[in-house]
Design a protein around this motif. Sequence first.
Motif, PDB file in Angstrom:
ATOM      1  N   LEU A   1       0.908  -1.316   0.024  1.00 40.65           N
ATOM      2  CA  LEU A   1       0.045   0.053   0.028  1.00 40.65           C
ATOM      3  C   LEU A   1       0.996   1.238   0.044  1.00 40.65           C
ATOM      4  N   PRO A   2       0.450   2.348  -0.915  1.00 35.79           N
ATOM      5  CA  PRO A   2       1.033   3.426  -0.590  1.00 35.79           C
ATOM      6  C   PRO A   2       0.787   4.231   0.836  1.00 35.79           C
ATOM      7  N   TRP A   3       1.633   4.588   1.576  1.00 32.37           N
ATOM      8  CA  TRP A   3       1.536   5.150   2.724  1.00 32.37           C
ATOM      9  C   TRP A   3       1.700   6.746   2.974  1.00 32.37           C
ATOM     10  N   ILE A   4       0.936   7.415   3.430  1.00 37.48           N
ATOM     11  CA  ILE A   4       1.363   8.936   3.777  1.00 37.48           C
ATOM     12  C   ILE A   4       1.350   9.113   5.122  1.00 37.48           C
ATOM     13  N   GLY A   5       2.637   9.280   5.503  1.00 39.90           N
ATOM     14  CA  GLY A   5       2.930   9.426   6.950  1.00 39.90           C
ATOM     15  C   GLY A   5       3.558   8.229   7.421  1.00 39.90           C
ATOM     16  N   LYS A   6       3.979   7.295   7.037  1.00 37.98           N
ATOM     17  CA  LYS A   6       4.439   6.139   7.489  1.00 37.98           C
ATOM     18  C   LYS A   6       5.352   5.373   6.660  1.00 37.98           C
ATOM     19  N   ILE A   7       6.345   4.792   7.299  1.00 37.10           N
ATOM     20  CA  ILE A   7       7.262   3.942   6.518  1.00 37.10           C
ATOM     21  C   ILE A   7       7.430   2.564   7.490  1.00 37.10           C
ATOM     22  N   ASP A   8       7.935   1.544   6.982  1.00 42.06           N
ATOM     23  CA  ASP A   8       8.599   0.434   7.558  1.00 42.06           C
ATOM     24  C   ASP A   8       9.985   0.289   7.285  1.00 42.06           C
ATOM     25  N   ASN A   9      10.990   0.714   8.175  1.00 44.14           N
ATOM     26  CA  ASN A   9      12.378   0.510   7.678  1.00 44.14           C
ATOM     27  C   ASN A   9      12.804  -0.684   8.507  1.00 44.14           C
ATOM     28  N   GLY A  10      12.034  -1.751   8.920  1.00 43.46           N
ATOM     29  CA  GLY A  10      12.219  -2.925  10.016  1.00 43.46           C
ATOM     30  C   GLY A  10      11.437  -2.643  11.061  1.00 43.46           C
ATOM     31  N   SER A  11      10.979  -1.383  11.295  1.00 44.96           N
ATOM     32  CA  SER A  11       9.872  -1.187  12.225  1.00 44.96           C
ATOM     33  C   SER A  11       9.160  -0.073  11.595  1.00 44.96           C
ATOM     34  N   ALA A  12       7.835  -0.093  12.292  1.00 38.58           N
ATOM     35  CA  ALA A  12       6.963   0.999  11.816  1.00 38.58           C
ATOM     36  C   ALA A  12       7.408   2.573  12.193  1.00 38.58           C
ATOM     37  N   LEU A  13       7.364   3.528  11.616  1.00 39.69           N
ATOM     38  CA  LEU A  13       7.639   5.000  11.851  1.00 39.69           C
ATOM     39  C   LEU A  13       6.393   5.887  11.174  1.00 39.69           C
ATOM     40  N   TYR A  14       6.298   6.833  12.142  1.00 44.17           N
ATOM     41  CA  TYR A  14       5.143   7.482  11.865  1.00 44.17           C
ATOM     42  C   TYR A  14       5.227   8.921  11.632  1.00 44.17           C
ATOM     43  N   ALA A  15       4.803   9.960  10.621  1.00 50.86           N
ATOM     44  CA  ALA A  15       5.071  11.454  10.753  1.00 50.86           C
ATOM     45  C   ALA A  15       4.638  11.881  11.974  1.00 50.86           C
ATOM     46  N   ASP A  16       5.192  12.702  12.371  1.00 47.33           N
ATOM     47  CA  ASP A  16       4.890  13.635  13.581  1.00 47.33           C
ATOM     48  C   ASP A  16       4.661  15.266  13.196  1.00 47.33           C
ATOM     49  N   GLY A  17       3.648  15.507  12.609  1.00 40.87           N
ATOM     50  CA  GLY A  17       3.480  16.898  12.193  1.00 40.87           C
ATOM     51  C   GLY A  17       1.949  16.932  11.382  1.00 40.87           C
ATOM     52  N   GLN A  18       2.388  17.583  10.248  1.00 45.91           N
ATOM     53  CA  GLN A  18       1.274  17.869   9.472  1.00 45.91           C
ATOM     54  C   GLN A  18       1.669  17.557   7.775  1.00 45.91           C
TER      55      GLN A  18
END
Length: 222
Positions: free
Chosen positions: A150-167
Amino acid sequence: NLDRSGTEFVSVAADDTFTFSNSTAVIVGTQDKPFSISAWIYVDSLPFPVVTKYDQTNTLREWQFMAAADGSISFEVYDENTNKSASITSATSAVTTGQWYHLVATYDGRGNTTSPPHSGMKFYKDGVEVSQSAATTAAGYVAMQFTGQLPWIGKIDNGSALYADGQVDEVSVWSKELASYDVKEIYNEAVPNNLKKTTAYKVDATNKLMSWWRMEWDQVIP
C-alpha cells in the motif's frame, strides 16, 4: 495532523497504479517509468516519512520519500527482485522542525540502462532544487517491482513502523518527471495551488496526475 506518538497515517488502496515500472503481479519488472511526488509538510519532530510504498519487514519495497533524523531529505527506488536500490540524499538540516515546507521528488524512470538510476532522480524544497550530498545505485539494480504494498502517507517501515509527527497537506503523485518550472508553479510562492490549473496538468499531464490528496474529508482527486 499526523502524530507519531500514535499510529496515525493515510493508507491508499493498493493496485499497480503506483508501481512505476513495467512490473505487474505476474511480470518481473525490467524497466522503470517516470514519476513524481509533491507534498506540503509541517515537521514537529524528525524523522518524518512523507509518502512511501515501502515495508521492509514484509519485504514489500518499491519507493520512499522522507526526511531523516538529521534533517536530510532522501528519495529511494527499490528493486525487490534483486534486493538492490538507487537513492539520493541531501545535506543535513535541509528540513528542520517548526515550519512548513513544500517538498517534491522526481525520477525520470531511466532504470539501469545507459546510466545509473540515481542520475535521473532529483528533489526540490520550496520550489528550488536541493543539491545532493550522496547519490548511489547498487550494482544489480534493474527496476522496481510490483509488490502489492500500500502507498502510505506519513508512514514507513524500515524494519519497524515509523510515523510522521506533524502535518502533511496537498499530496500529489504524478506519472511523469515534473520539470523545475512545474515544481515552481506548484509551489506558487508558498500558496497551495489548484493542481488542475497548473501547466503541469494542462499541457501534457491531464492523465498523469495519478492522485491528489488534499488531506480534507472527501477531497481525493481524481
